[in-house]
Design a protein around this motif. Structure first.
Motif, mmCIF file in Angstrom:
data_model
loop_
_atom_site.group_PDB
_atom_site.id
_atom_site.type_symbol
_atom_site.label_atom_id
_atom_site.label_comp_id
_atom_site.label_asym_id
_atom_site.label_seq_id
_atom_site.Cartn_x
_atom_site.Cartn_y
_atom_site.Cartn_z
ATOM 1 N N GLU A 40 0.850 -1.172 0.000
ATOM 2 C CA GLU A 40 0.000 0.000 0.000
ATOM 3 C C GLU A 40 0.903 1.244 0.000
ATOM 4 O OE1 GLU A 40 -3.888 0.173 0.437
ATOM 5 O OE2 GLU A 40 -3.078 -1.400 -0.876
ATOM 6 N N TYR B 223 2.968 2.332 3.185
ATOM 7 C CA TYR B 223 3.539 1.244 3.997
ATOM 8 C C TYR B 223 4.757 1.703 4.787
ATOM 9 C CZ TYR B 223 5.952 -3.060 5.277
ATOM 10 O OH TYR B 223 6.601 -4.039 5.981
ATOM 11 N N TYR C 59 1.532 -5.574 7.971
ATOM 12 C CA TYR C 59 0.322 -6.391 8.064
ATOM 13 C C TYR C 59 -0.125 -6.831 6.672
ATOM 14 C CZ TYR C 59 -4.342 -7.889 9.549
ATOM 15 O OH TYR C 59 -5.461 -8.629 9.810
ATOM 16 N N MET D 160 -2.797 -7.715 4.424
ATOM 17 C CA MET D 160 -4.246 -7.491 4.508
ATOM 18 C C MET D 160 -5.034 -8.471 3.644
ATOM 19 S SD MET D 160 -4.667 -3.926 2.433
ATOM 20 C CE MET D 160 -4.206 -3.745 0.708
ATOM 21 N N ASN D 161 -4.452 -9.042 2.574
ATOM 22 C CA ASN D 161 -5.231 -9.944 1.730
ATOM 23 C C ASN D 161 -5.300 -11.360 2.293
ATOM 24 O OD1 ASN D 161 -2.443 -10.355 1.097
ATOM 25 N ND2 ASN D 161 -3.022 -11.349 -0.828
ATOM 26 N N SER E 150 -6.188 -11.589 5.698
ATOM 27 C CA SER E 150 -7.002 -11.396 6.894
ATOM 28 C C SER E 150 -8.419 -11.913 6.658
ATOM 29 C CB SER E 150 -7.053 -9.911 7.272
ATOM 30 O OG SER E 150 -7.925 -9.715 8.366
ATOM 31 N N PRO F 139 -7.314 -6.542 11.435
ATOM 32 C CA PRO F 139 -6.984 -5.314 10.695
ATOM 33 C C PRO F 139 -7.536 -4.079 11.386
ATOM 34 C CG PRO F 139 -8.841 -6.388 9.664
ATOM 35 C CD PRO F 139 -8.428 -7.289 10.801
ATOM 36 N N THR G 105 -0.634 -2.804 12.283
ATOM 37 C CA THR G 105 -1.604 -3.291 11.310
ATOM 38 C C THR G 105 -2.058 -2.202 10.337
ATOM 39 O OG1 THR G 105 -3.493 -2.899 12.798
ATOM 40 C CG2 THR G 105 -2.412 -5.052 12.927
ATOM 41 N N LYS H 72 0.155 -1.662 5.668
ATOM 42 C CA LYS H 72 -0.530 -2.735 4.947
ATOM 43 C C LYS H 72 0.141 -3.079 3.611
ATOM 44 C CE LYS H 72 -4.347 -0.360 5.241
ATOM 45 N NZ LYS H 72 -5.752 0.083 5.132
ATOM 46 N N CYS I 97 -0.008 -6.601 0.403
ATOM 47 C CA CYS I 97 -0.604 -7.854 -0.060
ATOM 48 C C CYS I 97 0.495 -8.845 -0.392
ATOM 49 C CB CYS I 97 -1.474 -7.613 -1.299
ATOM 50 S SG CYS I 97 -2.993 -6.689 -0.967
#
Length: 337
Positions: free
Chosen positions: A103, A106, A126, A128-129, A131, A191, A247, A250, A252
């Motif tokens: 992101e 980040y 973190y 996120m994809n 979670s 998240p 968190t 973020k 992926c």
């Protein structure tokens, strides 16, 4: 690419093996960051020139490419190789797996955590994809098939449901290892946008103060793919200082298949490397801790065998289960050291 004022210099190390397109995708997301690294080190263990070629064709600021010799191939060796080559003024060293996309804020979120928690020796991001959490608030009474933490819940997998029924569930929050290991990873954190203290982080989305590497390095016990190398390293760091996961930082993770071991070798590593990390956390376990560790290991192996009949990837499930079985038996005559 607009850079706000920053007070911490930081280096990004990307260790890669035979994934040129993944590296390019990651670097393009780095290029879009609100806070750009002071240097990027690509530590390439590939046996061909494809990654080098794609970086020749696509230029990125402050990038330094290193094709490592064969004796330095393997995740932990490549990380140590990169650490030895960071700039002397770097205050923070960030690590990212090569199959990640960030992101835009980040790094900004990550470095702000060091300012908010000046005692931090390391900060993780973190994914996120991966979670699967749902916010339910407090108070809440989770069902047997749910895991609840800090106002968030997620469905439990069959292995954790069985462990609960057998009294083998972890007695620690996510990011901590119990005295019999087999805990929940930081992937179980919600998240929430909060920062949580942990003792283990995922190595592929981690960062550390450069001073950590004056006394600690990544263990070369973990060869090649390096399964659980991050748990080993961060457990050792947490014995001398504090670690956090933010968190709000973020990204992926897309789990590229290339460069991964076959399922049999993976199964062996799960057990043998898991034993190694358990003893890093608890070098002198009690009889009860030993019984629980072995009971959970056998239970997870049995579950993987049953996946041969319950999933579409039957061959992968069976060969991994065989690998886990051989890994467990090997502990009786050849323990990791």
């Amino acid at each position: 690419m607009q850079e706000p004022l920053k007070t911490l210099s930081f280096s990004l190390i990307i260790c890669t093996y035979m994934r040129p397109q993944s590296v390019l995708q990651l670097l393009r997301s780095v290029q879009e960051q609100t806070l750009y690294p002071d240097e990027i080190l690509i530590i390439d263990g590939s046996t061909n020139q494809e990654t080098a070629q794609i970086l020749e064709e696509n230029q990125f600021p402050y990038l330094h490419y290193y094709a490592v010799p064969p004796e330095h191939r393997g995740l932990t060796k490549q990380r140590n190789y990169g650490i030895e080559r960071i700039g002397t003024t770097m205050e923070i060293v960030c690590f990212l797996d090569d199959d990640i996309v960030l992101e835009k804020d980040y790094f900004q979120q990550l470095l702000q955590t060091y300012q908010s928690y000046p005692e931090a020796l390391g900060v993780g991001g973190y994914i996120m994809n991966e979670s699967e959490c749902e916010f339910v608030g407090e108070p809440y009474h989770p069902k047997t098939d749910e895991f609840y933490f800090d106002g968030w819940t997620r469905k439990e997998g069959s292995r954790f449901i069985l462990r609960k029924k057998l009294g083998l569930d972890s007695d620690c929050p996510p990011g901590y290892a119990s005295l019999y290991s087999h805990g929940r990873s930081v992937g179980f954190l919600p998240p929430s946008g909060k920062t949580y203290e942990v003792e283990m982080m995922m190595g592929g989305v981690s960062s550390f103060r450069s001073e950590v590497f004056k006394t600690l390095t990544f263990s070369t016990y973990f060869e090649g793919y390096g399964l659980y190398e991050d748990a080993d390293f961060t457990l050792r760091v947490s014995k001398i200082g504090k670690l956090y996961v933010n968190t709000a930082a973020k990204l992926c993770h897309y789990h590229a298949d290339s460069g991964r071991p076959n399922q049999y070798q993976y199964g062996k590593m799960v057990v043998r490397n898991g034993w190694y990390v358990w003893r890093v956390k608890n070098p002198n376990p009690s009889l009860q801790a030993k019984i629980k560790w072995h009971s959970i290991t056998i239970l997870l192996t049995v579950i993987r065998f049953t996946n041969t009949f319950t999933t579409k990837k039957r061959k992968e499930a069976f060969t991994e289960a065989v690998g886990r079985t051989m890994g467990w038996w090997s502990l009786w005559w050849n323990k990791p050291s």
